[in-house]
Write a protein that holds these residues in place. Structure first.
Motif: not given
Length: 699
Positions: A359, A363, A462-463, A466, A544, A546-547, A549, A654
């Protein structure tokens, strides 16, 4: 085989395969030195006590054991926690002490006195025997107190009990509460109901008002019993986070829209009212410069002890001002919170380190190795300074003086409680946690508070893919069960959190955009308590993918807070703004266009600016070497609070990954400042208070 025990005969027992393997290892069969007679007596007594305590478990008579066969793991873990809290060991003097205090407060003491832990999260993480903060109430009769000759019920018929076996430490906290009440006013602290400490066979305690704000009861009546500034910030960000999420789940959107009037809300006027009241509190503390009776001369943070750090004694810098001592204390804090052994709540713990590294790079654009390198570079520089201070070497910092005032180093959003009021906003702020009251550098409380506001108000989602790794039991074993943590992080009930954790154990690659909607429907059925509030929180903060974000907007807010400088009207001797220093690369604050698709981040940045601008107008102006010493005044307290937040249970994963980036920026700026000519020269540097200019330039 049938065995005989001094307590009585045991039931027949067959070992499992795992126990059989353990019994045949060298660890169990190793010959140990025979204990002494005294030790043998003590061991036998302990064995008998353990046998009595475990008899219900071995006989399958515990309440939670009746449900093991039918309940899933998440629900059974939650039930285990509830049973553990009900039967948690409480000091035997607690109940007599409560009755003693109630007899002192009123002539009518209810027979059925209920004692609760103030927070399930804290109770699960605490192993203290009888010490802590308890909520006292009665299910049948209201608790009453005396005001003169009149008996007046407590609102809301409850009180808070602070108990400890360390009478000296508790007395010091009680005295600091009295000093704070006399200095900042009774409206700014929870009202003391005890005029003295009460003691009962090794346990001491005093009573305080239970602060309640019915306007935010939707959030405040969960695991925390009192609403706080953190709840206000969360409620204010929720509708904007719903816009950012852009959910396409029509049935849930309609259901949420129909019940919207049942949800708590927060306006910009409420935020400004809270900012003004926090500024009044900070100004009251900053106006007090006298020594505190009973306060220690060290400015050591209440969250870190030199005895558990690198072993550098604070006496090396006793001749220094508190600002310099606070700087040198960062060396053991960096080792303890970031560079040393990772705590179980840290984003660097082994169970989440892999996704933390992923992350950080994907991210936020900075590898974790670079973050740790920045922290290690600052720590090494501080260790050299500590060594130079001890040897009185020329490499030490020049003479530095920064004005001091009364300081509340534990002032956070969650300790700024909301109390019902007849004002237009309907609430007032009062601060708790006064046990750390001490002398500290001016503006240090504002720096710590704004850092806390930043990570409470600017909330990242939050995702769902994870969750199975973040809330793995091995990551938080012994601290709190996963449903309690997830409920705290998302602001939902622990029952809904337990159900969600039961559904997220599958492979993250199998998750689709439709999967969250199915989980939301199941976790927020109409028969569940607080179903609408849970639905609003889940729709806002659990997503849903995170990639897709990016955390660049949050990083820009961090950069803007770190780069902020004292305005000209707070530095009346400065005629013109100085030429930008080469050691600091000042970024521009984010504009409205930067928040496109990130409205909730914009709300958080608004909360930071309102709190900052209200406080800087109320705090004293400064003169002297303000430009040279501003990193010491502004960045050091912020880094203190940031390192403490790394191990905070209430902060989601996160947020902590973003916090690592924030710490890197602080470490880089402080390292540059320590290499600047003003820190390497022999010229004495001094900042003093000044009279504020009457005319203020527009912001």
């Amino acid at each position: 085989h049938q065995q005989t025990h001094p307590i009585g005969p045991m039931r027949a027992w067959q070992p499992s395969a795992e126990v059989w393997v353990l019994a045949h290892t060298k660890l169990v069969t190793k010959d140990f030195t025979a204990p002494s007679d005294a030790r043998l007596v003590e061991s036998n007594q302990k064995l008998q006590e353990d046998w009595q305590r475990r008899k219900p478990v071995m006989s399958q008579q515990c309440p939670w054991q009746r449900h093991l066969a039918t309940e899933p793991r998440g629900q059974s873990a939650l039930r285990n926690l509830e049973e553990d809290l009900k039967s948690k060991i409480i000091h035997p003097s607690t109940q007599p002490l409560v009755k003693q205090i109630l007899n002192h407060l009123t002539s009518r003491v209810p027979d059925d006195i209920d004692i609760w832990y103030m927070s399930a999260l804290r109770a699960a993480a605490s192993g203290a025997h009888g010490a802590g903060t308890f909520l006292i109430g009665s299910s049948s009769n209201p608790l009453c107190g005396r005001e003169g000759d009149e008996i007046v019920p407590f609102e809301p018929h409850r009180l808070v009990l602070k108990a400890s076996r360390d009478e000296r430490q508790l007395l010091l906290e009680f005295q600091k509460l009295q000093q704070a009440e006399a200095s900042v006013g009774p409206l700014r602290i929870p009202r003391l109901l005890s005029s003295r400490l009460h003691s009962e066979e090794g346990l001491s305690a005093f009573a305080q008002e239970f602060v309640l704000c019915s306007r935010y009861l939707e959030v405040g009546q969960r695991e925390r019993h009192s609403a706080s500034l953190a709840d206000l910030l969360r409620v204010g960000a929720r509708p904007l986070a719903l816009e950012d999420a852009n959910r396409g789940i029509e049935d849930l959107q309609i259901r949420l829209g129909i019940s919207a009037q049942d949800l708590a809300s927060c306006s910009l006027q409420d935020l400004r009212h809270a900012a003004l009241q926090s500024a009044e509190l900070l100004a009251s503390l900053a106006s007090l410069e006298d020594d505190l009776p009973g306060a220690t001369s060290s400015s050591t943070s209440p969250y870190v002890s030199w005895s558990t750090s690198l072993g550098s004694p604070p006496e090396l810098s006793l001749g220094r001002c508190r600002a310099v001592r606070s700087l040198l204390e960062l060396a053991p804090m960096l080792e303890r919170h970031l560079l040393g052994k990772e705590a179980r709540a840290s984003p660097l713990h082994a169970c989440v380190r892999q996704i933390t590294e992923e992350c950080c790079e994907q991210q936020f654009g900075t590898p974790l190795a670079d973050i740790l390198q920045s922290a290690r570079q600052l720590q090494q520089r501080l260790q050299l300074l500590i060594s130079a201070e001890g040897r009185d070497s020329e490499d030490k910092l020049p003479p530095i003086e920064v004005p001091n005032s009364w300081s509340h180093p534990r002032l956070t959003c969650r300790r700024l409680l909301l109390r019902d009021s007849e004002s237009l906003s309907g609430f007032d702020l009062c601060a708790s946690g006064w046990s750390g009251l001490c002398l500290g550098p001016v503006y240090s409380d504002l720096s710590r508070l704004l850092t806390d506001v930043l990570f409470e108000a600017v909330k990242l989602p939050s995702f769902i893919e994870d969750l199975h790794m973040i809330y793995a039991t091995r990551g938080h074993a012994g601290l709190a069960v996963p449903p309690v943590l997830l409920g705290e992080h998302l602001g939902i009930t622990t029952g809904a959190a337990a159900l969600i954790l039961e559904r997220v154990g599958q492979d993250p690659a199998d998750w689709t955009e439709e999967a969250p909607g199915e989980i939301f429907r199941e976790a927020t059925q109409d028969d569940r308590p607080f179903a609408i509030a849970d639905l609003a929180q889940l729709m806002s903060w659990l997503r849903c993918g995170r990639q897709r974000f990016q955390g660049s907007v949050a990083l820009r807010v961090s950069e803007a807070l770190i780069a902020w400088e004292l305005p000209l009207h707070s530095r009346p001797t400065v005629k013109h703004r100085p030429v930008p220093k080469p050691t600091r690369n000042l970024p521009r604050p984010p504009d409205a266009g930067a928040f496109l698709g990130h409205r909730s981040v914009q709300w958080g940045w608004q909360a930071v600016r309102e709190t900052r601008d209200a406080a800087v107008d109320a705090l004293p102006a400064l003169k002297g070497d303000v430009d040279e010493l501003w990193p010491l005044i502004w960045l050091v307290p912020s880094l203190h609070r940031s390192l403490q937040l790394l191990g905070a249970l209430h902060l989601p994963w996160m947020q902590k990954v973003w916090l690592l980036q924030h710490i890197r920026l602080l470490c880089d700026q402080l390292s540059l400042w320590l290499e600047s000519p003003c820190c390497r020269g022999g010229k004495a540097l001094e900042v003093t208070r000044a009279k504020r200019q009457e005319s203020k330039p527009g912001r």
